[in-house]
Design an enzyme around this catalytic site. Structure first.
Site, PDB file in Angstrom:
ATOM      1  N   GLU A  76      -4.556   3.403  -8.713  1.00 47.47           N
ATOM      2  CA  GLU A  76      -5.860   3.948  -8.328  1.00 47.47           C
ATOM      3  C   GLU A  76      -6.042   5.311  -8.982  1.00 47.47           C
ATOM      4  O   GLU A  76      -5.149   6.167  -8.902  1.00 47.47           O
ATOM      5  CB  GLU A  76      -5.952   4.102  -6.809  1.00 47.47           C
ATOM      6  CG  GLU A  76      -7.290   4.715  -6.365  1.00 47.47           C
ATOM      7  CD  GLU A  76      -7.420   4.925  -4.865  1.00 47.47           C
ATOM      8  OE1 GLU A  76      -6.573   4.401  -4.104  1.00 47.47           O
ATOM      9  OE2 GLU A  76      -8.358   5.627  -4.456  1.00 47.47           O
TER      10      GLU A  76
ATOM     11  N   ASP B 201      -1.230   5.539  -6.111  1.00 48.29           N
ATOM     12  CA  ASP B 201      -2.398   6.407  -6.293  1.00 48.29           C
ATOM     13  C   ASP B 201      -1.999   7.434  -7.339  1.00 48.29           C
ATOM     14  O   ASP B 201      -0.927   8.046  -7.228  1.00 48.29           O
ATOM     15  CB  ASP B 201      -2.733   7.130  -4.982  1.00 48.29           C
ATOM     16  CG  ASP B 201      -3.175   6.191  -3.872  1.00 48.29           C
ATOM     17  OD1 ASP B 201      -3.778   5.145  -4.171  1.00 48.29           O
ATOM     18  OD2 ASP B 201      -2.912   6.514  -2.698  1.00 48.29           O
TER      19      ASP B 201
ATOM     20  N   GLN C  48      -8.051   0.358  -9.760  1.00 50.03           N
ATOM     21  CA  GLN C  48      -9.018   0.598  -8.681  1.00 50.03           C
ATOM     22  C   GLN C  48      -9.478   2.054  -8.664  1.00 50.03           C
ATOM     23  O   GLN C  48      -8.758   2.966  -9.065  1.00 50.03           O
ATOM     24  CB  GLN C  48      -8.375   0.275  -7.331  1.00 50.03           C
ATOM     25  CG  GLN C  48      -7.046   0.957  -7.162  1.00 50.03           C
ATOM     26  CD  GLN C  48      -6.441   0.880  -5.776  1.00 50.03           C
ATOM     27  OE1 GLN C  48      -7.151   0.703  -4.789  1.00 50.03           O
ATOM     28  NE2 GLN C  48      -5.130   1.048  -5.699  1.00 50.03           N
TER      29      GLN C  48
ATOM     30  N   HIS D 126      -0.806  10.419  -2.913  1.00 42.24           N
ATOM     31  CA  HIS D 126      -2.066   9.967  -2.318  1.00 42.24           C
ATOM     32  C   HIS D 126      -3.212  10.908  -2.643  1.00 42.24           C
ATOM     33  O   HIS D 126      -4.366  10.494  -2.807  1.00 42.24           O
ATOM     34  CB  HIS D 126      -1.919   9.847  -0.797  1.00 42.24           C
ATOM     35  CG  HIS D 126      -3.182   9.448  -0.112  1.00 42.24           C
ATOM     36  ND1 HIS D 126      -3.858  10.270   0.748  1.00 42.24           N
ATOM     37  CD2 HIS D 126      -3.910   8.307  -0.198  1.00 42.24           C
ATOM     38  CE1 HIS D 126      -4.944   9.645   1.170  1.00 42.24           C
ATOM     39  NE2 HIS D 126      -5.003   8.464   0.624  1.00 42.24           N
TER      40      HIS D 126
ATOM     41  N   HIS E 257       0.828  -1.199   0.000  1.00 42.71           N
ATOM     42  CA  HIS E 257       0.000   0.000   0.000  1.00 42.71           C
ATOM     43  C   HIS E 257       0.869   1.259   0.000  1.00 42.71           C
ATOM     44  O   HIS E 257       1.568   1.526   0.973  1.00 42.71           O
ATOM     45  CB  HIS E 257      -0.896  -0.019   1.250  1.00 42.71           C
ATOM     46  CG  HIS E 257      -1.850   1.114   1.339  1.00 42.71           C
ATOM     47  ND1 HIS E 257      -1.803   2.063   2.331  1.00 42.71           N
ATOM     48  CD2 HIS E 257      -2.911   1.448   0.555  1.00 42.71           C
ATOM     49  CE1 HIS E 257      -2.790   2.921   2.170  1.00 42.71           C
ATOM     50  NE2 HIS E 257      -3.481   2.582   1.111  1.00 42.71           N
ATOM     51  N   ARG E 258       0.829   1.980  -1.103  1.00 46.81           N
ATOM     52  CA  ARG E 258       1.710   3.139  -1.315  1.00 46.81           C
ATOM     53  C   ARG E 258       3.169   2.694  -1.225  1.00 46.81           C
ATOM     54  O   ARG E 258       4.042   3.483  -0.853  1.00 46.81           O
ATOM     55  CB  ARG E 258       1.418   4.255  -0.312  1.00 46.81           C
ATOM     56  CG  ARG E 258      -0.070   4.571  -0.159  1.00 46.81           C
ATOM     57  CD  ARG E 258      -0.342   5.670   0.845  1.00 46.81           C
ATOM     58  NE  ARG E 258      -1.753   5.695   1.232  1.00 46.81           N
ATOM     59  CZ  ARG E 258      -2.258   6.429   2.212  1.00 46.81           C
ATOM     60  NH1 ARG E 258      -1.470   7.240   2.899  1.00 46.81           N
ATOM     61  NH2 ARG E 258      -3.544   6.391   2.502  1.00 46.81           N
TER      62      ARG E 258
ATOM     63  N   GLU F 125       1.289  -0.393  -5.140  1.00 49.52           N
ATOM     64  CA  GLU F 125       0.059   0.367  -5.302  1.00 49.52           C
ATOM     65  C   GLU F 125       0.301   1.871  -5.441  1.00 49.52           C
ATOM     66  O   GLU F 125       0.521   2.558  -4.448  1.00 49.52           O
ATOM     67  CB  GLU F 125      -0.866   0.153  -4.097  1.00 49.52           C
ATOM     68  CG  GLU F 125      -2.269   0.675  -4.340  1.00 49.52           C
ATOM     69  CD  GLU F 125      -2.752   1.698  -3.328  1.00 49.52           C
ATOM     70  OE1 GLU F 125      -2.014   2.053  -2.411  1.00 49.52           O
ATOM     71  OE2 GLU F 125      -3.897   2.158  -3.507  1.00 49.52           O
TER      72      GLU F 125
HETATM   73  O1  G3P Z   1      -6.706   1.797  -2.488  1.00 44.71           O
HETATM   74  C1  G3P Z   1      -7.007   1.144  -1.312  1.00 44.71           C
HETATM   75  C2  G3P Z   1      -6.811   2.149  -0.262  1.00 44.71           C
HETATM   76  O2  G3P Z   1      -5.554   2.663  -0.519  1.00 44.71           O
HETATM   77  C3  G3P Z   1      -7.820   3.223  -0.361  1.00 44.71           C
HETATM   78  O3  G3P Z   1      -7.502   4.235   0.432  1.00 44.71           O
HETATM   79  O4  G3P Z   1      -6.987   6.557   0.692  1.00 44.71           O
HETATM   80  O5  G3P Z   1      -5.213   4.891   1.063  1.00 44.71           O
HETATM   81  O6  G3P Z   1      -5.976   5.429  -1.223  1.00 44.71           O
HETATM   82  P1  G3P Z   1      -6.360   5.324   0.198  1.00 44.71           P
HETATM   83 CA    CA Z   2      -5.015   3.794  -2.682  1.00 40.80          CA
END
Ligand code: G3P
Ligand code: CA
Length: 335
Positions: A165, A63, A202, A76, A34-35, A61
């Site tokens: 994302e 964003d 996503q 983000h 995540h990130r 991941e």
């Molecule tokens: O993409 C899954 C999760 O990351 C969603 O929340 O705000 O961390 O992008 P966010």
């Molecule tokens: Ca995300």
């Protein structure tokens, strides 16, 4: 095998969590960095993504947001005051805007060219995480991230996928900087806009996924937060009309009550599977500020609980914890 597990314990001892037992199942949900490995490095940097893969993440991941000149970069949010040194470098570029109905004051990627953004340095957003790497890493482009994933795939000898994302896609479209065509074009350039490529796309915005649907054969994931409308069977079936997975806030699967103590799981994983949707859960983190006290300070127990509930993927800021929880060996030592 015993030697390998011992190395796992040695490698991660400094990270402060308990390794998986030797007989933990090797298979299980995909681990989504995540990130990147954002528990260890400033989020959304090439260094964070690399470390995530090295620690065992199957996917990294990013964003995605847009620059003024239409380049996709990983942040983000489009507001970057908390995650870069933009305030010090461009003090006169501060703006007040309304983004998706929320008033936001700060510095926005769409007000900077890529060349300008490339002069910035990333920094950690959370005060309780290490700031040792602040000021050392750049804001990466999506093209660079795709190059990195391809390089890591060769280096580590296993697929390292990407899980982009679209962030605020309706807003970006409204200012003439639509994200979706750029996202697909980048995947095309790298040969990854094909069925079977290691990519999930996503978004929290169903409209963005519906825009993408005719542009790509890749699996699409609708994100749903903890306040989402009830996931009835009818709603899941409707989502399955354009998406292949749902990305669920963890509390939609394992609710919590007073004191953030966990409650019995819902049946949403099974019902989503019945509707033909994979289920990916976000976001598992090690720190006490995030982790329910029900896990007694052991985030790997939470990770294993979700794996046991049959989810197909788990987003985590700590891919090393996830790999250890599943009994997987990382390809290289964590740094
Ligand atoms: O993409 C899954 C999760 O990351 C969603 O929340 O705000 O961390 O992008 P966010
Ligand atoms: Ca995300």
């Amino acid at each position: 095998m015993v030697k390998a597990v011992a190395l796992t314990i040695l490698t991660f001892a400094g990270a402060g969590f308990i390794p998986a037992p030797a007989d933990a199942a090797a298979a299980g949900p995909i681990i989504i960095g995540h990130r990147g490995a954002s528990g260890h490095r400033p989020e959304h940097t090439l260094e964070s993504y690399r470390l995530a893969a090295e620690m065992g993440a199957d996917y990294i991941e990013p964003d995605l947001v847009s620059t003024k000149d239409g380049e996709l970069v990983a942040r983000h949010e489009n507001e970057i005051g908390d995650t870069t040194d933009v305030e010090a470098r461009f003090p006169d570029r501060k703006r007040s805007k309304t983004i998706d109905g929320h008033a936001v004051i700060g510095w926005f990627t769409e007000d900077f060219t890529l060349a300008e953004l490339r002069t910035l340095h990333a920094r950690e957003r959370l005060p309780f995480r290490s700031h040792a790497f602040d000021g050392r890493f750049a804001v990466p482009t999506f093209d660079e991230i795709l190059d990195l994933a391809a390089a890591l795939t060769k280096e580590l000898g296993r697929p390292v996928g990407v899980y982009p994302e679209t962030k605020h896609p309706a807003y970006f479209a409204s200012i003439g900087l639509a994200l979706e065509p750029k996202l697909v074009a980048a995947l095309e350039r790298h040969g990854w806009n094909t069925a079977g490529s290691p990519v999930f796309i996503q978004s929290f915005e169903a409209a963005s996924l519906k825009t993408l649907r005719p542009l790509t054969p890749l699996p699409l994931v609708l994100l749903l937060d903890a306040q989402a409308a009830p996931l009835t069977d009818a709603r899941l079936t409707e989502i399955a009309g354009y998406a292949q997975a749902v990305g669920l806030h963890q509390r939609l699967i394992v609710p919590a009550g007073p004191g953030n103590r966990t409650l019995p799981p819902t049946d949403v994983v099974a019902r989503a599977h019945t509707a033909g949707l994979k289920v990916h859960v976000w976001t598992l983190r090690n720190e006490a500020v995030f982790l329910s006290p029900s896990y007694n300070g052991h985030p790997e127990e939470e990770f294993r609980q979700f794996a046991g509930l049959g989810v197909d993927g788990i987003f985590t800021d700590f891919p090393d914890m996830g790999a250890a929880a599943l009994g997987r060996m990382p390809a290289t030592r964590a740094r």
